[in-house]
Enzyme design. Structure first.
Site, PDB file in Angstrom:
ATOM      1  N   GLY A  22       0.816  -1.200   0.000  1.00 46.44           N
ATOM      2  CA  GLY A  22       0.000   0.000   0.000  1.00 46.44           C
ATOM      3  C   GLY A  22       0.855   1.257   0.000  1.00 46.44           C
ATOM      4  N   ASP A  23       0.200   2.407  -0.062  1.00 49.85           N
ATOM      5  CA  ASP A  23       0.877   3.721  -0.040  1.00 49.85           C
ATOM      6  C   ASP A  23       1.816   3.902  -1.232  1.00 49.85           C
ATOM      7  OD1 ASP A  23      -0.257   4.274   2.584  1.00 49.85           O
ATOM      8  OD2 ASP A  23       1.244   2.876   3.362  1.00 49.85           O
ATOM      9  N   GLU A  24       1.498   3.263  -2.355  1.00 47.62           N
ATOM     10  CA  GLU A  24       2.400   3.335  -3.514  1.00 47.62           C
ATOM     11  C   GLU A  24       2.208   4.606  -4.344  1.00 47.62           C
ATOM     12  OE1 GLU A  24       1.181  -1.038  -2.881  1.00 47.62           O
ATOM     13  OE2 GLU A  24       0.115   0.853  -3.194  1.00 47.62           O
ATOM     14  N   HIS A  31      -6.247   7.708  -0.093  1.00 49.36           N
ATOM     15  CA  HIS A  31      -5.670   8.047  -1.387  1.00 49.36           C
ATOM     16  C   HIS A  31      -5.494   9.559  -1.485  1.00 49.36           C
ATOM     17  CE1 HIS A  31      -6.963   4.028  -3.448  1.00 49.36           C
ATOM     18  NE2 HIS A  31      -6.137   3.877  -2.434  1.00 49.36           N
ATOM     19  N   THR A  50      -4.539  -6.824   5.564  1.00 52.02           N
ATOM     20  CA  THR A  50      -5.857  -6.223   5.718  1.00 52.02           C
ATOM     21  C   THR A  50      -6.898  -7.339   5.673  1.00 52.02           C
ATOM     22  OG1 THR A  50      -7.255  -4.388   4.973  1.00 52.02           O
ATOM     23  CG2 THR A  50      -6.261  -5.787   3.250  1.00 52.02           C
ATOM     24  N   THR A  97      -3.786   8.020   6.403  1.00 56.11           N
ATOM     25  CA  THR A  97      -4.942   7.694   7.239  1.00 56.11           C
ATOM     26  C   THR A  97      -4.623   7.842   8.717  1.00 56.11           C
ATOM     27  OG1 THR A  97      -5.820   6.156   5.583  1.00 56.11           O
ATOM     28  CG2 THR A  97      -6.617   5.882   7.827  1.00 56.11           C
ATOM     29  N   THR A  98      -3.442   7.371   9.150  1.00 56.93           N
ATOM     30  CA  THR A  98      -3.109   7.345  10.582  1.00 56.93           C
ATOM     31  C   THR A  98      -2.068   8.381  10.981  1.00 56.93           C
ATOM     32  OG1 THR A  98      -1.338   5.724  10.238  1.00 56.93           O
ATOM     33  CG2 THR A  98      -3.562   4.859  10.623  1.00 56.93           C
ATOM     34  N   ARG A 116       0.974   7.734  10.976  1.00 56.43           N
ATOM     35  CA  ARG A 116       2.106   6.985  11.527  1.00 56.43           C
ATOM     36  C   ARG A 116       3.296   6.994  10.572  1.00 56.43           C
ATOM     37  NH1 ARG A 116      -0.426   1.239  13.031  1.00 56.43           N
ATOM     38  NH2 ARG A 116      -1.421   1.631  11.021  1.00 56.43           N
ATOM     39  N   ARG A 162       6.044   5.576   8.287  1.00 54.33           N
ATOM     40  CA  ARG A 162       6.151   4.312   7.569  1.00 54.33           C
ATOM     41  C   ARG A 162       7.554   3.741   7.707  1.00 54.33           C
ATOM     42  NH1 ARG A 162       3.387   7.394   2.685  1.00 54.33           N
ATOM     43  NH2 ARG A 162       1.189   7.194   3.295  1.00 54.33           N
TER      44      ARG A 162
END
Length: 432
Positions: A12-14, A41, A234, A297-298, A300, A302
């Site tokens: 994710g996060d690409e 996104h 997920t 989203t969080t 945090r 990476r």
């Protein structure tokens, strides 16, 4: 009918949001088909930053219809806020939004359970109730959007679920349970009233609509509940495997589609779980700061590491990818050398595959090939002639290892910061 599927090829996060935004302008319909508000996104339009959690990114284009399909779990409160936020910025989507009547709802008690499970197990969830919502779905205790049409049935289902959750809270976790059924009931019906004209039978929708369709995957292949780094995944199929059950359309429907994988020029991961190429020292910190690697989203930070080509080739095999978009190439601009993982060492043996076993994945050591860095800015580049030879060599190495062409490079967060490398996708999507 032209079909394009855009999928995350890593954890994710690409940078899928930008790519979907860029390409969806030339499609009639964009579809989200799995996940929920745990996805984020990010798109930058005219210096304005948009972060969409539930709405398909393509809906930012005023002529594009947006679909929330049955494979998603929908938090109506989040959807309400997302739509209102866009309206405040002058973007109106209600007339172009279609929501599957078979989609399951994320309820307040799912978020409560999510926080309790996270305290117990700690897999790095976003605490948005997504896992418990899918748990209820497959345990046949979920509440679908269509259930809100019958208020009496909805109340009965809600009552049963709250009793179930109350027992879990008090008897398993020894926690106080204080959710109010009437408050939840009234809130959900109020949100449903707002969106009831947007609710459709999606099977009929797809079989009656004409025009081109872009399917927007959320999260990434390595977070897929079946094919990812289980149990640190997920709760849905974040790979191409989720397309058919997420939309209700048969596999044959996608046989003529173009499958496009999006991957960073390096690798990142949010939360816990195996990460063979993770860099924990200065190089990892440098990647994080240069790439702005903090969750949309969080928030945090990476985890960051070198590009893992073993994992990327695995994503090719899982999804049947026809092409790649490589994003954030510019983040590597200042490195003297750039490493790529070409194999793993497992208990003294060199392997070239991505293990299913968690206990093996946490033991593998990356086998690297070192490539020369380019030490020249590629940020904002818009033509291949602006790229240094070493950067192009890096891209070519990715193509040769995975067997899949890189059709586009993203060289920055803005809409116009990209380079077409291959015509194969450009001609299919009508993009110029």
């Amino acid at each position: 009918m032209e079909k394009l599927i855009i999928l995350g090829a890593q954890w994710g996060d690409e940078g899928k949001g930008k790519i979907v935004d860029l390409l969806s302008e030339h499609f009639d319909i964009t579809v989200r088909y799995q996940g929920g508000s745990n996805a984020g996104h990010t798109v930058v339009v005219n210096s304005q930053k948009f972060i969409l959690h539930l709405l398909p990114t393509g809906i930012l284009h005023e002529h594009v219809k947006g679909v929330i399909a049955q494979g998603m779990v929908v938090d109506l409160e989040v959807l309400h806020k997302e739509v209102k936020n866009l309206e405040e910025k002058g973007i109106y989507v209600k007339e172009r939004l279609f929501i599957s009547d078979r989609a399951h709802l994320v309820m307040p008690y799912h978020k409560l359970l999510d926080s309790l499970f996270e305290k117990k197990k700690g897999i790095g969830t976003t605490l948005r109730g997504i896992g418990p919502a899918y748990m209820f779905k497959y345990g046949r205790k979920g509440i679908r959007i269509s259930d809100l049409k019958d208020e009496k049935r909805f109340y009965t289902l809600l009552e049963d679920n709250l009793d179930f959750v109350k027992n879990i809270c008090e008897k398993v976790f020894c926690e106080k349970f204080d959710l109010d059924i009437n408050q939840i009931y009234e809130e959900q019906l109020r949100y449903f009233e707002e969106f009831k004209e947007n609710v459709v039978d999606l099977l009929r929708f797809f079989n009656t609509q004409k025009g081109s369709v872009l399917f927007e995957g959320a999260q990434g292949t390595l977070l897929d509940v079946d094919m990812g780094t289980y149990p640190y995944v997920t709760s849905s199929n974040a790979s191409a495997l989720g397309l058919s059950n997420g939309t209700g359309m048969p596999p044959k429907y996608f046989s003529d589609a173009f499958f496009l994988g999006v991957a960073k020029a390096y690798t990142t991961r949010v939360g816990e779980g195996p990460f063979p190429t993770e860099l924990k020292g200065e190089e990892g910190e440098k990647l994080r700061e240069l790439g702005g690697e903090y969750g949309s989203t969080t928030g945090r930070p990476r985890r960051c590491g070198w590009l893992d080509l073993v994992a990327l080739k695995y994503a090719v095999q899982v999804n049947g990818l026809d092409g790649f978009v490589i994003t954030k190439l510019d983040v590597l601009d200042t490195f003297d050398e750039v490493k790529v993982c070409v194999a793993y060492e497992l208990d003294g043996e060199v392997i070239d595959y991505f293990p299913a076993s968690y206990s093996e994945l946490i033991r593998v050591k990356p086998v690297y090939k070192t490539l020369k860095g380019w030490k020249k800015s590629t940020k904002g580049a818009k033509d291949v002639s602006e790229l240094p030879k070493e950067a192009l060599d890096y891209v070519k190495f990715i193509e040769e290892y995975t067997g899949v062409p890189v059709v586009m490079l993203s060289t920055g967060p803005k809409r116009d910061e990209y380079i077409w490398l291959k015509e194969i996708l450009r001609t299919r999507s009508g993009y110029s």
